[in-house]
Design a protein around this motif. Structure first.
Motif, mmCIF file in Angstrom:
data_model
loop_
_atom_site.group_PDB
_atom_site.id
_atom_site.type_symbol
_atom_site.label_atom_id
_atom_site.label_comp_id
_atom_site.label_asym_id
_atom_site.label_seq_id
_atom_site.Cartn_x
_atom_site.Cartn_y
_atom_site.Cartn_z
ATOM 1 N N MET A 166 -12.378 -43.584 91.538
ATOM 2 C CA MET A 166 -12.593 -42.146 91.514
ATOM 3 C C MET A 166 -13.995 -41.790 92.004
ATOM 4 S SD MET A 166 -12.571 -39.563 88.241
ATOM 5 C CE MET A 166 -14.106 -40.285 87.633
ATOM 6 N N PHE A 167 -15.007 -42.521 91.509
ATOM 7 C CA PHE A 167 -16.376 -42.243 91.944
ATOM 8 C C PHE A 167 -16.538 -42.520 93.442
ATOM 9 C CE2 PHE A 167 -17.598 -42.940 87.358
ATOM 10 C CZ PHE A 167 -18.024 -41.638 87.152
ATOM 11 N N SER A 168 -15.856 -43.557 93.935
ATOM 12 C CA SER A 168 -15.931 -43.867 95.369
ATOM 13 C C SER A 168 -15.320 -42.744 96.199
ATOM 14 C CB SER A 168 -15.208 -45.183 95.666
ATOM 15 O OG SER A 168 -15.847 -46.271 95.035
ATOM 16 N N VAL A 169 -14.180 -42.226 95.744
ATOM 17 C CA VAL A 169 -13.526 -41.133 96.470
ATOM 18 C C VAL A 169 -14.412 -39.892 96.471
ATOM 19 C CG1 VAL A 169 -11.580 -39.532 96.426
ATOM 20 C CG2 VAL A 169 -11.193 -41.976 96.077
ATOM 21 N N ILE A 170 -14.958 -39.540 95.307
ATOM 22 C CA ILE A 170 -15.823 -38.360 95.217
ATOM 23 C C ILE A 170 -17.040 -38.526 96.121
ATOM 24 C CG2 ILE A 170 -17.315 -37.022 93.689
ATOM 25 C CD1 ILE A 170 -15.369 -37.685 91.421
ATOM 26 N N SER A 171 -17.628 -39.712 96.095
ATOM 27 C CA SER A 171 -18.798 -39.976 96.929
ATOM 28 C C SER A 171 -18.450 -39.820 98.407
ATOM 29 C CB SER A 171 -19.320 -41.388 96.660
ATOM 30 O OG SER A 171 -20.455 -41.672 97.447
ATOM 31 N N GLY A 172 -17.279 -40.331 98.811
ATOM 32 C CA GLY A 172 -16.854 -40.195 100.203
ATOM 33 C C GLY A 172 -16.668 -38.749 100.603
ATOM 34 N N ILE A 173 -16.073 -37.946 99.724
ATOM 35 C CA ILE A 173 -15.870 -36.524 100.004
ATOM 36 C C ILE A 173 -17.216 -35.818 100.181
ATOM 37 C CG2 ILE A 173 -15.054 -34.349 99.017
ATOM 38 C CD1 ILE A 173 -12.814 -35.975 97.659
ATOM 39 N N VAL A 174 -18.166 -36.138 99.308
ATOM 40 C CA VAL A 174 -19.490 -35.519 99.401
ATOM 41 C C VAL A 174 -20.168 -35.888 100.712
ATOM 42 C CG1 VAL A 174 -21.809 -35.490 98.397
ATOM 43 C CG2 VAL A 174 -19.807 -35.345 96.909
ATOM 44 N N ASN A 175 -20.076 -37.153 101.106
ATOM 45 C CA ASN A 175 -20.696 -37.594 102.362
ATOM 46 C C ASN A 175 -20.102 -36.866 103.567
ATOM 47 O OD1 ASN A 175 -22.605 -39.415 101.400
ATOM 48 N ND2 ASN A 175 -21.147 -41.109 101.352
ATOM 49 N N ALA A 192 -26.418 -39.524 94.740
ATOM 50 C CA ALA A 192 -27.252 -40.338 93.858
ATOM 51 C C ALA A 192 -26.876 -40.105 92.402
ATOM 52 C CB ALA A 192 -28.723 -40.026 94.091
ATOM 53 N N ARG A 193 -26.564 -38.852 92.074
ATOM 54 C CA ARG A 193 -26.146 -38.548 90.697
ATOM 55 C C ARG A 193 -24.774 -39.152 90.408
ATOM 56 N NH1 ARG A 193 -28.375 -33.187 92.143
ATOM 57 N NH2 ARG A 193 -30.392 -32.986 91.097
ATOM 58 N N ILE A 194 -23.873 -39.082 91.376
ATOM 59 C CA ILE A 194 -22.539 -39.648 91.197
ATOM 60 C C ILE A 194 -22.631 -41.160 90.978
ATOM 61 C CG2 ILE A 194 -20.342 -40.112 92.360
ATOM 62 C CD1 ILE A 194 -20.709 -37.416 93.794
ATOM 63 N N GLN A 195 -23.476 -41.819 91.760
ATOM 64 C CA GLN A 195 -23.634 -43.266 91.621
ATOM 65 C C GLN A 195 -24.225 -43.636 90.266
ATOM 66 O OE1 GLN A 195 -25.925 -44.202 95.082
ATOM 67 N NE2 GLN A 195 -24.249 -43.686 96.494
#
Length: 341
Positions: A166-175, A192-195
């Motif tokens: 889930m965190f990987s998907v969210i991070s990808g969307i943000v990028n 950075a906050r998500i990680q």
């Protein structure tokens, strides 16, 4: 030959053995009265039958004495009794060895229970085998607790896997959003906050089944990227647990403090250090986390203003029942975070 449990009766099986006199009577009385389920079998009779079963054995199995004496212990086995512990018992009897097995047994009423059976030979003073001794302990509750714990850990591992995804998907969307809209810097700050949130949960989910998380475990995971060589940070704490829901707070707060220390505080100077310490739950049901910076550039208090990160963490802390106090010393920030345990 039938035996009852009165002192001296089961000695009839081997009148020549050493279980005689006052010591033998005391032994028999102790065997009869102990709350541990106990039985004795006679290896010299056909099929190694039970010749003594104490009151606790009868209470555990639901059988009366006349239904027990003269029968082999296998009458407690049933359709779901595994073969392997039975094989271990037979082998121990054949070789006169002590063994302990857990096996599913059945009471007279048909109900099952997990029996931790301890089996061993009893010898007389001349080293001659006299009886086999068996003690039974109902460990059904223990087995159930083990099963629940294993199940909770399996769920935790699955949850950990899914949360990482889930965190990987969210991070990808943000990028992607950052690149499309030309706000890469803002996207990197959000990521950075998500990680940090991901690291907070990554190593703590196995512990989540208890409802609380060891604070030190989360702190180390969140801050490890900021001190890769291990020379710029001190972690000091013993104990201290917070609710599972509070881990997201811990992740965001420590990320904001670490990011600020890297840009403006102790970690922006060559000799700057950060000490993070925490204490176990106090009498008010709270855990305190201290962030202390030293060796950084001089602090100009007049230039300090509220930032986006501070606003986010302050709002989340208020919502979660916590608080943060920031003390700006001349050579660095001292922040004290209060979290609900």
């Amino acid at each position: 030959m039938r035996f009852d449990t009165s002192p001296g009766r089961f000695r009839e099986a081997h009148p020549e053995d050493s279980f005689s006199g006052s010591s033998g009577v005391l032994f028999e009385q102790a065997m009869a009265q102990t709350r541990m389920a106990i039985c004795l079998t006679d290896p010299y009779q056909d099929d190694n039958p039970i010749i003594f079963a104490n009151r606790a054995f009868r209470a555990l199995t639901g059988y009366e004495e006349e239904e027990i004496i003269g029968r082999n212990c296998r009458f407690l086995q049933g359709p779901d009794t595994a073969r392997e512990p039975v094989r271990q018992l037979r082998s121990a009897i054949d070789t006169e060895e002590v063994t302990v097995v857990e096996m599913l047994n059945y009471r007279k009423d048909g109900s099952s229970f997990w029996n931790a059976l301890h089996l061993g030979p009893i010898y007389d003073n001349d080293g001659k085998l006299v009886y086999y001794f068996g003690s039974q302990w109902d460990v059904s509750d223990v087995r159930a607790a083990r099963s629940e714990e294993r199940h909770a850990r399996m769920l935790a591992r699955e949850l950990s896997h899914r949360m990482k995804n889930m965190f990987s998907v969210i991070s990808g969307i943000v990028n992607v959003t950052g690149r499309v809209r030309g706000i890469e810097a803002e996207a990197a700050e959000i990521n950075a906050r998500i990680q940090a949130l991901g690291r907070a949960y990554e190593t703590t989910l196995d512990d989540a089944s208890s409802g609380t998380i060891e604070l030190g475990q989360a702190v180390r995971s969140i801050l490890s990227p900021y001190d890769a060589d291990g020379h710029r940070m001190d972690l000091v704490g013993n104990g201290g647990r917070v609710s599972f829901a509070a881990i997201s707070l811990v992740g965001l707060i420590l990320h904001e403090l670490a990011a600020n220390a890297t840009k403006y505080g102790a970690w922006s100077a060559d000799n700057g250090r950060v000490t993070v310490s925490w204490l176990p739950e106090d009498e008010n049901g709270q855990v305190k986390l201290s962030w202390l910076e030293t060796g950084g550039p001089p602090v100009d208090v007049s230039m300090i203003g509220p930032g986006t990160g501070s606003a986010i963490t302050d709002r989340m802390l208020r919502t979660g029942g916590g608080a943060i106090e920031r003390i700006w010393n001349r050579n660095g920030l001292h922040a004290v975070v209060t979290l609900p345990a």
